[in-house]
Design a protein around this motif. Structure first.
Motif, PDB file in Angstrom:
ATOM      1  N   ALA A   2      58.666 -35.352 -65.766  1.00 17.02           N
ATOM      2  CA  ALA A   2      57.755 -35.714 -66.848  1.00 17.02           C
ATOM      3  C   ALA A   2      57.746 -37.217 -67.054  1.00 17.02           C
ATOM      4  CB  ALA A   2      58.154 -35.012 -68.129  1.00 17.02           C
ATOM      5  N   GLN A   6      56.291 -34.882 -74.060  1.00 15.90           N
ATOM      6  CA  GLN A   6      56.313 -33.441 -73.917  1.00 15.90           C
ATOM      7  C   GLN A   6      56.340 -32.705 -75.242  1.00 15.90           C
ATOM      8  OE1 GLN A   6      59.348 -31.939 -71.403  1.00 15.90           O
ATOM      9  NE2 GLN A   6      59.001 -33.448 -69.831  1.00 15.90           N
ATOM     10  N   THR A  75      49.617 -26.441 -74.282  1.00 17.05           N
ATOM     11  CA  THR A  75      50.947 -26.208 -73.723  1.00 17.05           C
ATOM     12  C   THR A  75      51.105 -24.721 -73.413  1.00 17.05           C
ATOM     13  OG1 THR A  75      51.763 -28.080 -74.975  1.00 17.05           O
ATOM     14  CG2 THR A  75      53.419 -26.623 -74.058  1.00 17.05           C
ATOM     15  N   ARG A  80      54.933 -24.943 -69.454  1.00 15.47           N
ATOM     16  CA  ARG A  80      56.356 -24.834 -69.787  1.00 15.47           C
ATOM     17  C   ARG A  80      57.194 -24.498 -68.559  1.00 15.47           C
ATOM     18  NH1 ARG A  80      55.663 -21.789 -75.650  1.00 15.47           N
ATOM     19  NH2 ARG A  80      54.440 -23.491 -76.499  1.00 15.47           N
ATOM     20  N   ARG A  83      57.427 -27.671 -66.319  1.00 17.74           N
ATOM     21  CA  ARG A  83      58.379 -28.619 -66.910  1.00 17.74           C
ATOM     22  C   ARG A  83      59.816 -28.152 -66.701  1.00 17.74           C
ATOM     23  NH1 ARG A  83      55.203 -29.527 -72.635  1.00 17.74           N
ATOM     24  NH2 ARG A  83      53.771 -31.172 -71.924  1.00 17.74           N
ATOM     25  N   ASP A  86      61.405 -28.664 -63.017  1.00 16.50           N
ATOM     26  CA  ASP A  86      61.366 -30.022 -62.488  1.00 16.50           C
ATOM     27  C   ASP A  86      60.089 -30.305 -61.690  1.00 16.50           C
ATOM     28  OD1 ASP A  86      62.462 -32.578 -62.324  1.00 16.50           O
ATOM     29  OD2 ASP A  86      63.428 -32.148 -60.399  1.00 16.50           O
ATOM     30  N   GLY A  87      58.980 -29.731 -62.153  1.00 18.49           N
ATOM     31  CA  GLY A  87      57.692 -30.031 -61.546  1.00 18.49           C
ATOM     32  C   GLY A  87      57.335 -29.211 -60.323  1.00 18.49           C
ATOM     33  N   HIS A 103      53.868 -34.363 -61.599  1.00 22.27           N
ATOM     34  CA  HIS A 103      54.310 -35.501 -62.406  1.00 22.27           C
ATOM     35  C   HIS A 103      53.389 -35.577 -63.615  1.00 22.27           C
ATOM     36  CE1 HIS A 103      56.901 -36.839 -59.136  1.00 22.27           C
ATOM     37  NE2 HIS A 103      55.917 -36.480 -58.348  1.00 22.27           N
ATOM     38  N   GLU A 104      53.944 -35.384 -64.787  1.00 21.88           N
ATOM     39  CA  GLU A 104      53.131 -35.362 -65.996  1.00 21.88           C
ATOM     40  C   GLU A 104      52.621 -36.763 -66.324  1.00 21.88           C
ATOM     41  OE1 GLU A 104      54.909 -33.132 -69.096  1.00 21.88           O
ATOM     42  OE2 GLU A 104      53.115 -33.221 -70.343  1.00 21.88           O
ATOM     43  N   PRO A 149      48.103 -31.234 -71.636  1.00 20.15           N
ATOM     44  CA  PRO A 149      48.961 -31.785 -70.584  1.00 20.15           C
ATOM     45  C   PRO A 149      48.229 -31.871 -69.240  1.00 20.15           C
ATOM     46  CG  PRO A 149      50.140 -30.140 -71.862  1.00 20.15           C
ATOM     47  CD  PRO A 149      48.702 -30.085 -72.299  1.00 20.15           C
ATOM     48  N   PHE A 151      48.794 -33.190 -65.028  1.00 20.42           N
ATOM     49  CA  PHE A 151      49.803 -33.461 -64.008  1.00 20.42           C
ATOM     50  C   PHE A 151      49.146 -33.961 -62.736  1.00 20.42           C
ATOM     51  CE2 PHE A 151      51.311 -30.156 -66.787  1.00 20.42           C
ATOM     52  CZ  PHE A 151      52.642 -30.452 -67.004  1.00 20.42           C
TER      53      PHE A 151
END
Length: 162
Positions: A2, A6, A75, A80, A83, A86-87, A103-104, A149, A151
């Motif tokens: 992120a 968040q 969200t 969730r 996130r 780890d992506g 990658h946020e 969000p 990414f």
């Protein structure tokens, strides 16, 4: 994973029965057979509680040679899960599976992505953006960015799972 915020104002618009039980299932079934409508794919994440694969249809945005996902409803569970893992995620279309690391984006990075996303899918998702559209100012887009969000996806073939 992120790069952006968040936990600001957690926003989520739950889909209705028809969307969950008819539209999403139909789009997912077609994508599993290799048919994509305007960039649709099936997103696969690892459930953060069970570790089991979770799948949902998404619109994949290609912009300036990069690949993006936007959570128009806010969200969501898939956000969730991404996130929490780890992506790590995969996009599926037919028998093709591509793994990525997400990658946020921060709000200022989101503005051109949200604009392009709304330009392409406003008819489908515009109601979730409270009157903000592709012709809105940068300031208006930035003001709602934290509710949606977004990414940037980087290819991650062979991303190891625990």
């Amino acid at each position: 994973m992120a790069d952006g915020p968040q936990t600001q104002d957690v926003h989520y618009r739950r889909p209705g029965w028809f969307t969950r039980n008819v539209l999403n299932r139909a789009i997912s079934a077609l994508a599993r057979r290799g048919w994509s409508f305007w960039g649709s794919r099936v997103l696969e994440t690892r459930g953060r509680r069970t570790g089991e694969p979770r799948r949902t249809p998404v619109n994949v945005l290609e912009l300036d040679g990069r690949t993006y996902l936007v959570a128009a409803r806010g969200t969501t569970e898939w956000v969730r899960n991404v996130r929490a893992d780890d992506g790590r995620l995969a996009l599926l279309l037919g028998r093709h599976r591509k793994t990525y690391r997400a990658h946020e984006l921060g709000p200022s990075e989101q503005v051109p992505v949200l604009r392009a996303y709304l330009k392409r899918w406003k008819a489908e998702v515009g109601a979730f953006f409270d009157g903000v559209g592709p012709d809105s100012t940068d300031a208006e887009l930035a003001a709602v960015a934290h509710r949606h969000p977004a990414f940037r996806l980087e290819p991650a073939s062979g991303v190891a799972r625990d």
